[in-house]
Enzyme design. Structure first.
Site, PDB file in Angstrom:
ATOM      1  CE1 TYR A  21      -0.989  -4.970  11.034  1.00 51.14           C
ATOM      2  CE2 TYR A  21      -3.726  -5.770  11.412  1.00 51.14           C
ATOM      3  CZ  TYR A  21      -3.027  -4.218  10.883  1.00 51.14           C
ATOM      4  OH  TYR A  21      -2.796  -3.627   9.929  1.00 51.14           O
ATOM      5  CB  SER A  23      -7.286  -2.152  10.302  1.00 54.31           C
ATOM      6  OG  SER A  23      -7.297  -3.756  10.415  1.00 54.31           O
ATOM      7  CE  LYS A  62      -2.164  -0.843  12.021  1.00 57.52           C
ATOM      8  NZ  LYS A  62      -1.447  -0.044  11.418  1.00 57.52           N
ATOM      9  CB  ILE A  87      -1.165  -0.153   1.280  1.00 57.63           C
ATOM     10  CG1 ILE A  87      -1.673  -0.951   0.937  1.00 57.63           C
ATOM     11  CG2 ILE A  87      -1.749   1.270   1.415  1.00 57.63           C
ATOM     12  CD1 ILE A  87      -2.376  -1.406   2.576  1.00 57.63           C
TER      13      ILE A  87
END
Length: 317
Positions: free
Chosen positions: A202, A170, A206, A48
């Protein structure tokens, strides 16, 4: 045979419904030009980040490719210069897992670059381990490194305003938790070494991204800097490299059928960085190039303020 055809048709219809209603993201369509503007994109040697940097370069921006691996970054910068026709694409080395590296990068940047208009905190990792400063890997790279980077660049962003800070979060933030005692102890935020442990860590990081953006907006109120966070969509990127080989093999069919490519994953980032008129939504969360409701924990101002204060201590600000 007719039963098999009906099943196949049903499966195809289900796939199309899922793909176009859940997985396929919106496209950002704008002809805005960025000549004379400078953008930093972390983690822009692949995925990305690279797609984001390429789009900004095509619009005429001076793009700073920021990542740890020099060889990969220089190859990415070469690709972007060639494809965009823009020679103002340069690499600067930064390891977000090393706070001294962050400080060194900022010092070099401020001494050599007169402007900063867009800061895109894109880099992210999933996996077990620790940073050079002995923080949980996901927390240290995904949140703390970007927290320090942004704070050290705020004065330049304000000087060049209107400017923007965009942080790639996210939808996983909804499953995240804030483990303040573990953050300060420099221990693993989630015990164990399984794939699920890595995914939980993770998601925790986020949530930190979302809370950081919320508190940053509160502190920047009345200035010329606006900030946003986002869910990029369901993207087939190198984040899966932290999985075991058999897990990656199992994901290949799903990735081919459902996940977007990195260019698709860059669309909401570009929307947040470039879309006119969204400044009143500073601190908010976007997905599919549109404003979205953040999870309940991501709306907790007290939690956001506490995370900021803890992060300041950990980063020695």
């Amino acid at each position: 045979m007719s039963v098999l055809l009906c099943l196949a048709a049903g499966a195809l219809c289900l796939y199309l419904i899922l793909y176009y209603n859940v997985f396929k993201g919106a496209r950002y369509c704008s002809s805005v030009k960025l000549r004379g503007k400078t953008a930093i994109v972390t983690g822009s040697n692949t995925g990305i980040g690279k797609s984001t940097a390429l789009d900004l370069a095509k619009r005429g921006a001076r793009v700073i490719i920021v990542c740890r691996n020099k060889d990969k970054a220089e190859a990415a910068a070469f690709d972007i210069r060639r494809e965009s026709g823009n020679n103002q694409v340069v690499f600067m080395q930064l390891d977000l897992g090393n706070l001294e590296s962050v400080r060194s990068f900022v010092k070099t940047f401020l001494e050599t670059e007169p402007r900063l208009d867009i800061l895109i905190n894109n880099a992210g990792v999933v996996g077990h381990g620790h940073t050079d400063d002995d923080f949980d890997l996901a927390f240290g790279v995904n949140h703390l490194g970007h927290f320090l980077l942004t704070n050290l660049l705020l004065e330049r962003l304000q000087k060049c305003g209107p400017s923007r800070v965009v942080t790639v979060a996210s939808i996983g933030h909804r499953l995240g938790k804030a483990h303040f005692p573990l953050m300060t102890s420099k221990k693993d935020l989630v015990s164990g070494q399984s794939m699920w442990r890595n995914l939980q860590a993770y998601c925790d990081s986020k949530l930190c991204n979302v809370l950081f953006t919320r508190e940053l907006a509160n502190r920047l109120e009345g200035t010329s800097v606006s900030c946003f966070c986002l869910h990029p969509g369901y993207i087939n990127t190198e984040l899966r490299r932290s999985l075991s080989l058999w897990q990656q093999l199992l994901l290949i069919p799903f990735a081919k059928l459902f996940l977007q490519d990195p260019e698709g994953g860059a669309q909401t980032t570009l929307h947040c960085a470039l879309q006119e008129g969204i400044e009143p939504f500073s601190g908010r969360y976007f997905s599919n190039c549109a404003l979205q409701q953040v999870g309940a924990k991501g709306r907790d101002d007290a939690l956001a303020k506490k995370l900021w204060e803890v992060s300041e201590r950990l980063a020695s600000l």
